[in-house]
Design a protein around this motif. Structure first.
Motif, PDB file in Angstrom:
ATOM      1  N   VAL A   1      34.496  53.079  62.109  1.00 46.81           N
ATOM      2  CA  VAL A   1      35.213  54.271  61.665  1.00 46.81           C
ATOM      3  C   VAL A   1      34.174  55.312  61.275  1.00 46.81           C
ATOM      4  O   VAL A   1      33.474  55.150  60.278  1.00 46.81           O
ATOM      5  N   GLN A   2      34.042  56.340  62.091  1.00 44.07           N
ATOM      6  CA  GLN A   2      33.114  57.422  61.762  1.00 44.07           C
ATOM      7  C   GLN A   2      33.869  58.435  60.915  1.00 44.07           C
ATOM      8  O   GLN A   2      34.944  58.892  61.299  1.00 44.07           O
ATOM      9  N   VAL A   3      33.284  58.742  59.756  1.00 43.40           N
ATOM     10  CA  VAL A   3      33.970  59.542  58.752  1.00 43.40           C
ATOM     11  C   VAL A   3      33.073  60.653  58.230  1.00 43.40           C
ATOM     12  O   VAL A   3      31.854  60.618  58.387  1.00 43.40           O
ATOM     13  N   ASP A   4      33.708  61.605  57.586  1.00 39.56           N
ATOM     14  CA  ASP A   4      32.989  62.564  56.754  1.00 39.56           C
ATOM     15  C   ASP A   4      33.265  62.115  55.325  1.00 39.56           C
ATOM     16  O   ASP A   4      34.388  62.254  54.822  1.00 39.56           O
ATOM     17  N   GLN A   5      32.270  61.504  54.696  1.00 43.52           N
ATOM     18  CA  GLN A   5      32.404  60.924  53.368  1.00 43.52           C
ATOM     19  C   GLN A   5      32.179  61.990  52.303  1.00 43.52           C
ATOM     20  O   GLN A   5      31.160  62.649  52.290  1.00 43.52           O
ATOM     21  N   LEU A   6      33.152  62.149  51.409  1.00 47.24           N
ATOM     22  CA  LEU A   6      33.003  63.043  50.267  1.00 47.24           C
ATOM     23  C   LEU A   6      32.719  62.184  49.047  1.00 47.24           C
ATOM     24  O   LEU A   6      33.533  61.334  48.689  1.00 47.24           O
ATOM     25  N   GLY A   7      31.560  62.350  48.428  1.00 50.17           N
ATOM     26  CA  GLY A   7      31.181  61.525  47.287  1.00 50.17           C
ATOM     27  C   GLY A   7      30.680  60.175  47.747  1.00 50.17           C
ATOM     28  O   GLY A   7      30.344  59.967  48.911  1.00 50.17           O
ATOM     29  N   GLY A   8      30.632  59.233  46.817  1.00 44.35           N
ATOM     30  CA  GLY A   8      30.131  57.904  47.110  1.00 44.35           C
ATOM     31  C   GLY A   8      31.127  57.061  47.885  1.00 44.35           C
ATOM     32  O   GLY A   8      32.331  57.149  47.660  1.00 44.35           O
ATOM     33  N   ALA A   9      30.620  56.225  48.762  1.00 42.68           N
ATOM     34  CA  ALA A   9      31.485  55.318  49.520  1.00 42.68           C
ATOM     35  C   ALA A   9      31.651  53.987  48.796  1.00 42.68           C
ATOM     36  O   ALA A   9      32.666  53.323  48.943  1.00 42.68           O
ATOM     37  N   CYS A  10      30.640  53.600  48.027  1.00 41.70           N
ATOM     38  CA  CYS A  10      30.670  52.294  47.361  1.00 41.70           C
ATOM     39  C   CYS A  10      31.521  52.358  46.091  1.00 41.70           C
ATOM     40  O   CYS A  10      31.578  53.386  45.418  1.00 41.70           O
ATOM     41  N   HIS A  11      32.137  51.217  45.754  1.00 43.69           N
ATOM     42  CA  HIS A  11      32.949  51.155  44.532  1.00 43.69           C
ATOM     43  C   HIS A  11      32.101  51.340  43.278  1.00 43.69           C
ATOM     44  O   HIS A  11      32.623  51.655  42.217  1.00 43.69           O
ATOM     45  N   THR A  12      30.766  51.205  43.418  1.00 40.06           N
ATOM     46  CA  THR A  12      29.870  51.425  42.276  1.00 40.06           C
ATOM     47  C   THR A  12      29.603  52.910  42.046  1.00 40.06           C
ATOM     48  O   THR A  12      28.998  53.274  41.049  1.00 40.06           O
ATOM     49  N   GLY A  13      30.023  53.731  43.016  1.00 38.45           N
ATOM     50  CA  GLY A  13      29.765  55.167  42.942  1.00 38.45           C
ATOM     51  C   GLY A  13      28.583  55.595  43.786  1.00 38.45           C
ATOM     52  O   GLY A  13      28.346  56.785  43.977  1.00 38.45           O
ATOM     53  N   ASP A  14      27.810  54.617  44.305  1.00 36.32           N
ATOM     54  CA  ASP A  14      26.674  54.945  45.166  1.00 36.32           C
ATOM     55  C   ASP A  14      27.162  55.512  46.490  1.00 36.32           C
ATOM     56  O   ASP A  14      28.283  55.255  46.923  1.00 36.32           O
ATOM     57  N   ARG A  15      26.292  56.253  47.133  1.00 37.58           N
ATOM     58  CA  ARG A  15      26.611  56.857  48.426  1.00 37.58           C
ATOM     59  C   ARG A  15      26.975  55.789  49.460  1.00 37.58           C
ATOM     60  O   ARG A  15      27.904  55.952  50.237  1.00 37.58           O
ATOM     61  N   THR A  16      26.203  54.704  49.493  1.00 36.39           N
ATOM     62  CA  THR A  16      26.421  53.627  50.448  1.00 36.39           C
ATOM     63  C   THR A  16      26.404  52.289  49.721  1.00 36.39           C
ATOM     64  O   THR A  16      25.761  52.149  48.687  1.00 36.39           O
ATOM     65  N   CYS A  17      27.073  51.314  50.279  1.00 36.22           N
ATOM     66  CA  CYS A  17      27.074  49.964  49.700  1.00 36.22           C
ATOM     67  C   CYS A  17      25.792  49.210  50.038  1.00 36.22           C
ATOM     68  O   CYS A  17      25.571  48.123  49.518  1.00 36.22           O
ATOM     69  N   PHE A  18      24.956  49.771  50.901  1.00 35.41           N
ATOM     70  CA  PHE A  18      23.796  49.047  51.407  1.00 35.41           C
ATOM     71  C   PHE A  18      22.466  49.556  50.873  1.00 35.41           C
ATOM     72  O   PHE A  18      21.433  49.336  51.491  1.00 35.41           O
ATOM     73  N   ASP A  19      22.460  50.205  49.712  1.00 35.25           N
ATOM     74  CA  ASP A  19      21.198  50.722  49.203  1.00 35.25           C
ATOM     75  C   ASP A  19      20.610  49.922  48.047  1.00 35.25           C
ATOM     76  O   ASP A  19      19.499  50.161  47.619  1.00 35.25           O
ATOM     77  N   ALA A  20      21.332  48.935  47.553  1.00 34.64           N
ATOM     78  CA  ALA A  20      20.863  48.212  46.371  1.00 34.64           C
ATOM     79  C   ALA A  20      20.332  46.820  46.669  1.00 34.64           C
ATOM     80  O   ALA A  20      19.668  46.225  45.817  1.00 34.64           O
ATOM     81  N   GLY A  21      20.594  46.294  47.832  1.00 42.48           N
ATOM     82  CA  GLY A  21      20.264  44.896  48.075  1.00 42.48           C
ATOM     83  C   GLY A  21      19.294  44.656  49.208  1.00 42.48           C
ATOM     84  O   GLY A  21      19.495  43.743  50.002  1.00 42.48           O
ATOM     85  N   ARG A  22      18.247  45.460  49.299  1.00 42.08           N
ATOM     86  CA  ARG A  22      17.281  45.256  50.384  1.00 42.08           C
ATOM     87  C   ARG A  22      16.603  43.905  50.241  1.00 42.08           C
ATOM     88  O   ARG A  22      16.178  43.529  49.160  1.00 42.08           O
ATOM     89  N   LEU A  23      16.502  43.196  51.352  1.00 43.75           N
ATOM     90  CA  LEU A  23      15.874  41.885  51.378  1.00 43.75           C
ATOM     91  C   LEU A  23      14.489  41.992  51.976  1.00 43.75           C
ATOM     92  O   LEU A  23      14.257  42.772  52.905  1.00 43.75           O
ATOM     93  N   GLU A  24      13.570  41.191  51.457  1.00 45.44           N
ATOM     94  CA  GLU A  24      12.201  41.195  51.974  1.00 45.44           C
ATOM     95  C   GLU A  24      12.155  40.462  53.298  1.00 45.44           C
ATOM     96  O   GLU A  24      12.740  39.379  53.450  1.00 45.44           O
TER      97      GLU A  24
END
Length: 119
Positions: free
Chosen positions: A92-115
């Motif tokens: 689903v390609q969207v125009d996101q207004l505000g954060g997408a993550c339930h935490t308020g972050d822009r994306t759900c994939f910015d907090a859990g980077r794996l080495e």
């Protein structure tokens, strides 16, 4: 609900759903390609997304439909929807207004980077 309308039978016939009738839906910012979040859709959620232009998902924990941004104001305006080659995932390609993550972050994939360790 939706006045008796349902998902186009041609689309419904193509979808490969999990045993609980769901397909993963990846939300992506339409102009930058940024991956925002992953949620779940059933036929009705996909139908609502395609006919309202607002991203609608199925909550597995609450067992109900939710329109992204209905309570948070962080709306997803749908620009396009596509199935992958196996028809078991929706993009689903969207125009996101505000954060997408339930935490308020822009994306759900910015907090859990794996080495990554190679070798």
């Amino acid at each position: 609900m939706n006045g008796g309308m349902s998902l186009d039978p041609e689309i419904a016939a193509r979808l490969k759903r999990s045993p609980d009738g769901l397909v993963p839906a990846i939300a992506q910012q339409y102009d930058t390609g940024e991956v925002l979040m992953l949620a779940w859709m059933d036929d009705e959620a996909l139908h609502r997304t395609l006919t309202t232009g607002r991203a609608t998902y199925w909550s597995r924990s609450r067992q109900e439909y939710w329109v992204k941004g209905a309570s948070s104001g962080n709306v997803q305006h749908v620009k396009s929807v596509a199935l992958d080659c196996d028809a078991d995932t929706v993009l689903v390609q969207v125009d996101q207004l505000g954060g997408a993550c339930h935490t308020g972050d822009r994306t759900c994939f910015d907090a859990g980077r794996l080495e990554i360790t190679l070798g």
